[in-house]
Enzyme design. Sequence first.
Site, PDB file in Angstrom:
ATOM      1  CG  ASN A   1      -0.408  -0.696   2.400  1.00  9.31           C
ATOM      2  OD1 ASN A   1       0.458  -0.181   3.086  1.00  9.31           O
ATOM      3  ND2 ASN A   1      -0.889  -1.912   2.638  1.00  9.31           N
TER       4      ASN A   1
ATOM      5  CB  SER B   1      -8.790  -2.631   1.241  1.00  8.26           C
ATOM      6  OG  SER B   1      -8.676  -4.009   1.541  1.00  8.26           O
ATOM      7  N   GLY B   2      -7.773  -4.144  -1.611  1.00  9.17           N
ATOM      8  CA  GLY B   2      -8.260  -5.208  -2.473  1.00  9.17           C
ATOM      9  C   GLY B   2      -8.501  -4.883  -3.927  1.00  9.17           C
TER      10      GLY B   2
ATOM     11  CB  SER C   1      -6.300  -3.908   6.172  1.00  4.66           C
ATOM     12  OG  SER C   1      -5.156  -4.531   5.602  1.00  4.66           O
ATOM     13  CD  GLU C   2      -0.804  -3.835   7.042  1.00  8.24           C
ATOM     14  OE1 GLU C   2      -0.856  -3.335   8.188  1.00  8.24           O
ATOM     15  OE2 GLU C   2      -0.381  -4.968   6.806  1.00  8.24           O
TER      16      GLU C   2
ATOM     17  CG  HIS D   1       3.394  -2.497   3.401  1.00  3.09           C
ATOM     18  ND1 HIS D   1       4.456  -3.304   3.741  1.00  3.09           N
ATOM     19  CD2 HIS D   1       2.283  -3.281   3.489  1.00  3.09           C
ATOM     20  CE1 HIS D   1       4.001  -4.510   4.051  1.00  3.09           C
ATOM     21  NE2 HIS D   1       2.695  -4.518   3.888  1.00  3.09           N
TER      22      HIS D   1
ATOM     23  CG  HIS E   1       3.698  -7.935   0.525  1.00  5.43           C
ATOM     24  ND1 HIS E   1       2.412  -8.413   0.433  1.00  5.43           N
ATOM     25  CD2 HIS E   1       3.724  -7.190   1.658  1.00  5.43           C
ATOM     26  CE1 HIS E   1       1.685  -7.973   1.450  1.00  5.43           C
ATOM     27  NE2 HIS E   1       2.469  -7.221   2.207  1.00  5.43           N
TER      28      HIS E   1
ATOM     29  CE1 TYR F   1      26.434   4.209  -3.534  1.00  6.57           C
ATOM     30  CE2 TYR F   1      27.842   2.375  -4.164  1.00  6.57           C
ATOM     31  CZ  TYR F   1      26.966   3.389  -4.504  1.00  6.57           C
ATOM     32  OH  TYR F   1      26.628   3.591  -5.815  1.00  6.57           O
TER      33      TYR F   1
ATOM     34  CG  HIS G   1       3.946  -7.992   6.800  1.00  4.27           C
ATOM     35  ND1 HIS G   1       3.023  -7.436   7.684  1.00  4.27           N
ATOM     36  CD2 HIS G   1       3.518  -7.633   5.577  1.00  4.27           C
ATOM     37  CE1 HIS G   1       2.086  -6.806   6.991  1.00  4.27           C
ATOM     38  NE2 HIS G   1       2.377  -6.904   5.706  1.00  4.27           N
TER      39      HIS G   1
ATOM     40  CE1 TYR H   1      23.834  10.363  -6.142  1.00  3.05           C
ATOM     41  CE2 TYR H   1      21.489  10.158  -5.752  1.00  3.05           C
ATOM     42  CZ  TYR H   1      22.596   9.911  -6.520  1.00  3.05           C
ATOM     43  OH  TYR H   1      22.459   9.233  -7.712  1.00  3.05           O
TER      44      TYR H   1
END
Length: 217
Positions: A29, A45-46, A75-76, A95, A97, A116, A157, A210
């Site tokens: 998400n 969601s979904g 949901s997060e 977030h 996966h 680095y 997770h 940078y």
Amino acid sequence: MKYMAQRQQIVEFGKKLITEKLTTGTGGNISIFIREDNVMLISPSGIPYNETGPEDIVVLDLDGNVVEGTRKPSSEYHMHCIFYQKTDHVNSVVHTHSDYATAVACLLQEIEPLHYIIGSVGDKVRCCDYKTFGTQELADEAYRVMGENNGILLGNHGVLAVGSNCADAFSVAKDIEFLAKLKIRAEAIGKPVLLNQEQMDVVVEKFGTYGQVAEKV
């Protein structure tokens, strides 16, 4: 609809989660904080990222109440809200996966400074303990372990990355996946040689300057 530019950013970076192989399906998400209005925009969601439009993005207050939108928010959302509630520099949370980073997270291992590029994240990539997804408990643990860094592994997770804007947070998530891939491949051959503290101090300082700096006119 309000916040059209930010809605479009979430849609675009959501598609990049798929094309850059940082997640699959509807996993992960993205959110953006509108600091002046004290609200956050978050992916729904979904709904597959390639099917998500600006109208699907949900606007929440920092208590998780829907301010605008007809979709159910990710949901997060707790794990996003907490950084907007408790920091004055985080304006976006990503977030993912991603495969290699999630594999390391399933070992509850951290990524030490073997390259680095870790300077974009912090001194190392820490891993928090497993907590049930979509809970305040996970949000509290993620915030605690993040500390002053820009990204962590979520135990069993995935990845959580933060930044001053969506592009920066997304870049951190990509760097964590790259570092996890290096860790797994290097450890398959031998023991990686880590950067020492003096080397890391230089890296962190260089990351602070940078990129492009706007000229004064």
